[in-house]
Design a protein around this motif. Sequence first.
Motif, PDB file in Angstrom:
ATOM      1  N   GLY A  75      -2.987  -3.939  -7.169  1.00 24.08           N
ATOM      2  CA  GLY A  75      -2.121  -2.772  -7.284  1.00 24.08           C
ATOM      3  C   GLY A  75      -1.922  -2.062  -5.965  1.00 24.08           C
ATOM      4  N   ALA A  76      -0.990  -1.112  -5.976  1.00 20.37           N
ATOM      5  CA  ALA A  76      -0.656  -0.384  -4.753  1.00 20.37           C
ATOM      6  C   ALA A  76      -1.844   0.400  -4.232  1.00 20.37           C
ATOM      7  CB  ALA A  76       0.515   0.561  -5.029  1.00 20.37           C
ATOM      8  N   THR A 107       7.271  -0.575  -1.049  1.00 22.13           N
ATOM      9  CA  THR A 107       6.387  -0.247   0.067  1.00 22.13           C
ATOM     10  C   THR A 107       6.903   1.019   0.744  1.00 22.13           C
ATOM     11  OG1 THR A 107       5.593  -2.478   0.489  1.00 22.13           O
ATOM     12  CG2 THR A 107       5.701  -0.999   2.382  1.00 22.13           C
ATOM     13  N   ASP A 141       6.970   8.548   0.277  1.00 23.54           N
ATOM     14  CA  ASP A 141       6.573   7.889  -0.968  1.00 23.54           C
ATOM     15  C   ASP A 141       6.840   8.849  -2.108  1.00 23.54           C
ATOM     16  OD1 ASP A 141       5.591   5.884  -2.550  1.00 23.54           O
ATOM     17  OD2 ASP A 141       3.481   6.417  -2.256  1.00 23.54           O
ATOM     18  N   THR A 175       6.807   3.411  -7.757  1.00 23.28           N
ATOM     19  CA  THR A 175       5.867   2.546  -8.481  1.00 23.28           C
ATOM     20  C   THR A 175       6.434   2.055  -9.801  1.00 23.28           C
ATOM     21  OG1 THR A 175       4.798   4.411  -9.603  1.00 23.28           O
ATOM     22  CG2 THR A 175       3.904   3.761  -7.450  1.00 23.28           C
ATOM     23  N   ARG A 180       3.143  -2.229  -1.008  1.00 24.87           N
ATOM     24  CA  ARG A 180       3.426  -2.726  -2.361  1.00 24.87           C
ATOM     25  C   ARG A 180       4.123  -4.086  -2.211  1.00 24.87           C
ATOM     26  NH1 ARG A 180       4.872   3.070  -3.101  1.00 24.87           N
ATOM     27  NH2 ARG A 180       3.028   4.075  -4.007  1.00 24.87           N
ATOM     28  N   ARG A 181       5.024  -4.437  -3.126  1.00 23.96           N
ATOM     29  CA  ARG A 181       5.514  -5.818  -3.143  1.00 23.96           C
ATOM     30  C   ARG A 181       6.972  -5.977  -2.733  1.00 23.96           C
ATOM     31  NH1 ARG A 181       5.834  -7.669  -7.971  1.00 23.96           N
ATOM     32  NH2 ARG A 181       5.215  -5.840  -9.161  1.00 23.96           N
ATOM     33  N   SER A 182       7.623  -4.907  -2.287  1.00 28.92           N
ATOM     34  CA  SER A 182       9.069  -4.987  -2.057  1.00 28.92           C
ATOM     35  C   SER A 182       9.447  -5.678  -0.748  1.00 28.92           C
ATOM     36  CB  SER A 182       9.669  -3.572  -2.069  1.00 28.92           C
ATOM     37  OG  SER A 182       9.093  -2.788  -1.044  1.00 28.92           O
ATOM     38  N   GLU A 213       4.985  -8.682  -0.340  1.00 32.04           N
ATOM     39  CA  GLU A 213       3.549  -8.465  -0.338  1.00 32.04           C
ATOM     40  C   GLU A 213       2.879  -9.234  -1.464  1.00 32.04           C
ATOM     41  OE1 GLU A 213       5.363  -5.057   1.810  1.00 32.04           O
ATOM     42  OE2 GLU A 213       5.820  -6.232   0.037  1.00 32.04           O
ATOM     43  N   PRO A 261       7.574  -2.772  -7.044  1.00 29.67           N
ATOM     44  CA  PRO A 261       7.289  -1.456  -6.465  1.00 29.67           C
ATOM     45  C   PRO A 261       7.564  -1.442  -4.962  1.00 29.67           C
ATOM     46  CG  PRO A 261       5.523  -2.162  -7.918  1.00 29.67           C
ATOM     47  CD  PRO A 261       6.408  -3.349  -7.730  1.00 29.67           C
TER      48      PRO A 261
END
Length: 361
Positions: free
Chosen positions: A335-336, A286, A274, A279, A324-326, A329, A284
């Motif tokens: 938020g993350a 994952t 990470d 972010t 996250r949302r990639s 998600e 963002p």
Amino acid sequence: MAGVKDVARLAGVSVATVSRVLNDSAPVTEETRARVLAAVAELGYRPNGVARSLRTDTTRTVGLVIGDILNPFFTELARAVEDEARSAGYSVVIGNADERPGRQDHYVRTLLEQRVDGLLLCPTAEITPLVRDVVRDGGPLVFLDRTLPGLDVPTVRADGTAAIGELVAHLARLGHRRVAFVSGPALLSTGRERTEAFVAALRANGLPVRPEYLEAGDFQAASGRASAARLLDLPEPPEVIFAGDNLMALGALDEIRARGLAIPGDVGLASYDDVPWFTHVDPPVTAIAQPVQDLGRRAVRALLERIARRPVEPEVLAARLVVRRSCGEPGPDRGAEDLAVRPLGAGPQGGDLTKEGSGPA
């Protein structure tokens, strides 16, 4: 010639306080720091590190040889090592092996010639004769991040097996069946371990292990982009590309964007390691986060134990999944950080975190 005792006497402080100021090894008040520095300037005091090392047979320096200074993981790791070493009164001399055994040996040899008190090494894939000799001679040496088979050296590293398992289980819950992995070099312990963990996680979650979805990269952005291109050109491309480090994830992201594909609508993206920029992209990314600060701190402490000729046990720290949302998600309302601290699959009241209607791209 003025000595440290003269500086301490003029500044009205102890010799230890003078050492703390000059080495920046522990906090002191600004007023005390100013008095010490004024005394140093007035007396023209210059610490003689070479003379001190001849008297004590130490240099108060340690060496650090890392794999690739351009990789944000190693940059952060080097900073953590430097911070911890400085707090213990040591300086750090850093060499960048650039993942080349010959360059690694150059820095190892140079650091030993400079009489560092100990050495932290993120070894390349090859066991070179020089590294084998250093191990045989029994000098203070600790491996960091990576292991080398057959060499009995204390190692401080992270284990991402459980986090990779959580990632694949999460993708399966989202409905993804076609998941590809871009690995690091099989000759590196980190490359092998992440590939083995990924394959085991696929099987544990009832997902197919498809050879065409296993790409061999080299922990560089170019290989991530080339691997992503081959995967996306398949007759049945994957729904998610999982990159084995942050640089290969960057390369994969470049290829996905160059093709005008949407993340995660057309293809999902996840990364091992990470980094802050994950972010700041939309969406963002994952990622599996390694405990970099802890790795650096514990490696220095282990090396100091080796310098003191005390036994050191290997340390293995756990990596963690940051959702996250990639990969499809939940949306930006969570938020993350919010997602990362809950048990995987548990929402605010224990419900599923997956966004309603999410599924295969």
